[in-house]
Design a protein around this motif. Structure first.
Motif, PDB file in Angstrom:
ATOM      1  N   GLU A  74       0.871  -1.188   0.000  1.00  6.33           N
ATOM      2  CA  GLU A  74       0.000   0.000   0.000  1.00  6.33           C
ATOM      3  C   GLU A  74       0.903   1.231   0.000  1.00  6.33           C
ATOM      4  N   ILE A  75       1.174   1.720  -1.203  1.00  9.51           N
ATOM      5  CA  ILE A  75       2.149   2.796  -1.392  1.00  9.51           C
ATOM      6  C   ILE A  75       1.455   4.002  -2.018  1.00  9.51           C
ATOM      7  N   VAL A  76       1.638   5.141  -1.413  1.00 10.57           N
ATOM      8  CA  VAL A  76       1.014   6.387  -1.870  1.00 10.57           C
ATOM      9  C   VAL A  76       2.084   7.293  -2.478  1.00 10.57           C
ATOM     10  N   HIS A  77       1.703   8.044  -3.494  1.00 11.07           N
ATOM     11  CA  HIS A  77       2.597   9.042  -4.085  1.00 11.07           C
ATOM     12  C   HIS A  77       2.103  10.434  -3.732  1.00 11.07           C
ATOM     13  N   VAL A  78       2.964  11.227  -3.109  1.00 15.79           N
ATOM     14  CA  VAL A  78       2.671  12.639  -2.847  1.00 15.79           C
ATOM     15  C   VAL A  78       3.460  13.432  -3.875  1.00 15.79           C
ATOM     16  N   ARG A 115      -5.314   4.050   4.368  1.00 13.09           N
ATOM     17  CA  ARG A 115      -4.452   3.000   4.892  1.00 13.09           C
ATOM     18  C   ARG A 115      -3.283   2.847   3.935  1.00 13.09           C
ATOM     19  N   PHE A 116      -2.075   2.967   4.442  1.00 12.26           N
ATOM     20  CA  PHE A 116      -0.872   2.859   3.618  1.00 12.26           C
ATOM     21  C   PHE A 116       0.302   2.549   4.534  1.00 12.26           C
ATOM     22  N   THR A 117       1.352   2.041   3.961  1.00 11.44           N
ATOM     23  CA  THR A 117       2.567   1.778   4.732  1.00 11.44           C
ATOM     24  C   THR A 117       3.791   2.447   4.126  1.00 11.44           C
TER      25      THR A 117
END
Length: 361
Positions: free
Chosen positions: A199-203, A255-257
């Motif tokens: 669970e990877i988010v890009h800012v 939810r992300f890690t």
């Protein structure tokens, strides 16, 4: 031949040239024992001068303190010795500043000077800045402004002087020098995937910023290769303030890690928000930045980041510009490879559900 005898230090030269008068080309000729036409040929880089004569003239220039008139030389050689730099960076960021210093040093070593014009990214302002540089008869134009609107304005300039961009996009027929932003983002994202993050988010950064688009595409490519779910990126500014606000927003509803940040400043803001909320990095969240600013290694817990060699970019773009001035042939795309600096802000994921929906106090 006129022979001058004596110690021609700074004080003696003033007497010889007249009180208050700067040394001129005839003073250099007298000192070197040659004609002023010979001095002119040396200044203009003629290859028909004996090496011993050339050295005598150069020694005389140093001894007299003579400074060639660049405007007069331009009339003779039809070359200004100027390279224009167009920048839309309004703030003092590490990357652009480092590149500009390297560019100036490399140009100076080659006998050129940089002329920097800083402007906003609006079309009218960019057009005006370009015309100001071209009015100075710059021999090449380097664009430190990776924004789509700027390149629309440059469309009519490319046939007049060599135009080189400091961005990693692959535009047909363009000359550009940059670190490969797409590859850099792939390295950052792949690092988190290899650690076990799913669970990877890009800012990300501004939508009209070419490098922000390249970095987002690198992130999406690696998630696609790993067949991981893509969540909508958070797009905004390139500042720590934006990173802090984005971090607070993420803690409220996602939810992300793992996070791939657009740059180190945004990553610093994220770390601030997570530390304030008690979400430990890297035990609960892993963060990767981009750029490797000097402070990155010293921010607890030490920021894992993609390193760009800004000095090499600045040197290479000026070298490419000089080559185009001589040959008239486009240098094409020169992409330098980034590296990943792994530090303490990344680790294998743990169960972060305890804070994912926890409201901030």
């Amino acid at each position: 031949m006129t022979v001058l005898i004596g110690d021609f230090g700074r004080g003696s030269m003033k007497k010889q040239t007249g009180a208050g008068r700067a040394p001129n080309i005839r003073d250099v000729a007298a000192r070197a024992g040659v004609s002023h036409q010979t001095v002119s040929r040396v200044l203009n880089g003629s290859d028909r001068i004996r090496e011993s004569t050339r050295q005598s003239v150069l020694d005389a220039i140093k001894a007299t303190g003579y400074r060639p008139n660049s405007a007069a030389r331009a009339l003779v050689t039809r070359r200004s010795g100027l390279i224009g730099v167009l920048s839309t960076h309004q703030n003092a960021h590490y990357g652009p500043q480092t590149m500009q210093i390297a560019m100036e040093r490399t140009a100076r070593q080659a006998g050129y000077q940089l002329v920097l014009v800083s402007t906003s990214g609006e079309r009218g302002a960019v057009d005006s800045a370009i015309e100001r540089l071209l009015a100075l008869d710059v021999e090449a134009l380097i664009v430190l402004a990776p924004r789509t609107e700027v390149y629309r304005a440059l469309a009519g300039v490319e046939a007049r002087v060599p135009v080189l961009a400091l961005d990693s996009s692959r535009r047909e027929g363009a000359s550009n020098v940059a670190v490969d932003q797409f590859l850099g983002s792939r390295l950052a994202t792949r690092h988190l995937i290899d650690l076990g993050h799913k669970e990877i988010v890009h800012v990300g950064g501004p939508q009209d910023w070419i490098e922000a688009e390249e970095r987002m595409q690198g992130y999406l490519f690696e998630l696609g290769e790993a067949e991981l779910e893509v969540t909508p990126p958070i797009l905004g500014e390139l500042s720590a303030d934006f990173g802090y606000l984005a971090g607070r927003d993420l803690l409220r509803g996602r939810r992300f890690t793992g996070i791939v940040a657009i740059n180190d400043q945004v990553a610093i803001g994220l770390l601030h928000a997570f530390r304030e909320a008690g979400a430990d990095v890297p035990a609960r969240i892993s963060v990767v930045g981009f750029d490797d600013i000097p402070e990155a290694a010293h921010i607890p817990p030490g920021l894992t980041t993609v390193r760009q060699d800004f000095v090499a970019v600045g040197e290479r773009v000026v070298e490419a510009a000089l080559a185009e001035i001589v040959s008239g042939a486009p240098s094409g795309a020169i992409l330098l490879e980034p590296t990943l600096e792994v530090r303490g802000s990344t680790a294998p994921p743990t169960d972060a559900g305890w804070w994912a929906s926890r409201p901030l106090s």
